[in-house]
Design a protein around this motif. Structure first.
Motif, mmCIF file in Angstrom:
data_model
loop_
_atom_site.group_PDB
_atom_site.id
_atom_site.type_symbol
_atom_site.label_atom_id
_atom_site.label_comp_id
_atom_site.label_asym_id
_atom_site.label_seq_id
_atom_site.Cartn_x
_atom_site.Cartn_y
_atom_site.Cartn_z
ATOM 1 N N SER A 205 -10.534 11.964 -10.074
ATOM 2 C CA SER A 205 -11.156 11.314 -8.913
ATOM 3 C C SER A 205 -11.501 9.845 -9.185
ATOM 4 N N TYR A 206 -10.555 9.112 -9.763
ATOM 5 C CA TYR A 206 -10.749 7.701 -10.103
ATOM 6 C C TYR A 206 -10.247 6.809 -8.982
ATOM 7 N N VAL A 207 -11.105 5.891 -8.529
ATOM 8 C CA VAL A 207 -10.733 4.871 -7.552
ATOM 9 C C VAL A 207 -11.307 3.554 -8.045
ATOM 10 N N ALA A 208 -10.515 2.492 -7.966
ATOM 11 C CA ALA A 208 -10.968 1.184 -8.412
ATOM 12 C C ALA A 208 -10.623 0.112 -7.390
ATOM 13 N N ASN A 209 -11.372 -0.981 -7.452
ATOM 14 C CA ASN A 209 -11.126 -2.151 -6.616
ATOM 15 C C ASN A 209 -11.173 -3.370 -7.511
ATOM 16 N N VAL A 210 -10.184 -4.241 -7.369
ATOM 17 C CA VAL A 210 -10.151 -5.515 -8.088
ATOM 18 C C VAL A 210 -10.199 -6.620 -7.044
ATOM 19 N N ALA B 248 0.839 -1.194 0.000
ATOM 20 C CA ALA B 248 0.000 0.000 0.000
ATOM 21 C C ALA B 248 0.875 1.245 0.000
ATOM 22 N N GLY B 249 0.516 2.200 -0.838
ATOM 23 C CA GLY B 249 1.267 3.443 -0.964
ATOM 24 C C GLY B 249 2.220 3.474 -2.142
ATOM 25 N N ILE C 127 -3.797 1.812 -2.971
ATOM 26 C CA ILE C 127 -4.372 2.311 -1.715
ATOM 27 C C ILE C 127 -4.338 1.232 -0.642
ATOM 28 N N ALA C 128 -4.789 0.037 -0.999
ATOM 29 C CA ALA C 128 -4.881 -1.068 -0.030
ATOM 30 C C ALA C 128 -4.767 -2.383 -0.785
ATOM 31 N N ASN D 276 -5.349 -12.188 1.692
ATOM 32 C CA ASN D 276 -6.300 -13.234 2.069
ATOM 33 C C ASN D 276 -7.586 -13.139 1.254
ATOM 34 N N GLU D 277 -8.056 -11.917 1.050
ATOM 35 C CA GLU D 277 -9.286 -11.699 0.270
ATOM 36 C C GLU D 277 -9.011 -11.621 -1.235
ATOM 37 N N LYS D 278 -7.737 -11.582 -1.591
ATOM 38 C CA LYS D 278 -7.320 -11.434 -2.990
ATOM 39 C C LYS D 278 -7.995 -10.215 -3.620
ATOM 40 N N SER D 279 -7.746 -9.058 -2.989
ATOM 41 C CA SER D 279 -8.326 -7.817 -3.495
ATOM 42 C C SER D 279 -7.348 -6.659 -3.269
ATOM 43 N N PHE D 280 -7.507 -5.631 -4.082
ATOM 44 C CA PHE D 280 -6.739 -4.411 -3.892
ATOM 45 C C PHE D 280 -7.524 -3.228 -4.430
ATOM 46 N N SER D 281 -7.189 -2.045 -3.922
ATOM 47 C CA SER D 281 -7.777 -0.793 -4.391
ATOM 48 C C SER D 281 -6.648 0.125 -4.835
#
Length: 161
Positions: free
Chosen positions: A102-107, A53-54, A80-81, A85-90
């Motif tokens: 102002s774009y934010v995404a989560n996979v 993150a970062g 961002i994060a 364990n959850e296999k996710s990121f933002s």
């Protein structure tokens, strides 16, 4: 003047022959999106440690036009994060020349039961962005659908047999 509502979109695709554990290493490698994303020929880390993150990546030669008259389009994106364990990121776009603000995404990668080996996974890509001049939400979602399918097929082909 009323504030325009943010665009939100979600696309997903299923791979039947590889599981979430096999695909996750490709996604968590934040500095290698150019290997999978169609038309993106450059991705390099410019700050922090890959996958933490970062960290920030620079992506160039994107498959959308630059709005500043430049020959190629680019973004700078920050992780961002990340949750292994959850296999996710933002992640978010910090700066770009493609008109996105102002774009934010989560996979997120989900396990599913499919295919002949009884395994599989679903990749979901959600985004929120301010409306982009010259784009439509519908076309943006359609582009994301195409990009995601190409990306996960490329990842699937790279999974060791």
């Amino acid at each position: 003047m009323a504030e325009q509502k943010k665009w939100e979109g979600t696309v997903s695709t299923i791979l039947e022959n590889v599981n979430a554990d096999q695909i996750w290493p490709f996604w968590k490698d934040f500095f290698s999106v150019h290997k999978w994303f169609p038309g993106n020929t450059t991705c390099e880390g410019i700050h922090g440690n890959n996958g933490e993150a970062g960290c920030i990546r620079y992506c160039g030669d994107l498959p959308v036009p630059a709005v500043d008259g430049a020959a190629s389009s680019w973004t700078k994106e920050r992780l961002i994060a990340i949750d292994h364990n959850e296999k996710s990121f933002s992640y978010e776009i910090l700066d770009c020349n493609i008109g996105v603000k102002s774009y934010v995404a989560n996979v997120k990668i989900y396990p599913v039961v499919a295919g002949e080996n009884g395994g599989g996974c679903r990749t979901e890509w959600r985004f929120t962005v301010d409306p982009v001049e010259g784009w439509s939400l519908e076309d943006t979602v359609r582009n994301y659908e195409v990009w995601l399918k190409i990306m996960v097929k490329n990842m699937e082909a790279a999974v060791p047999k």
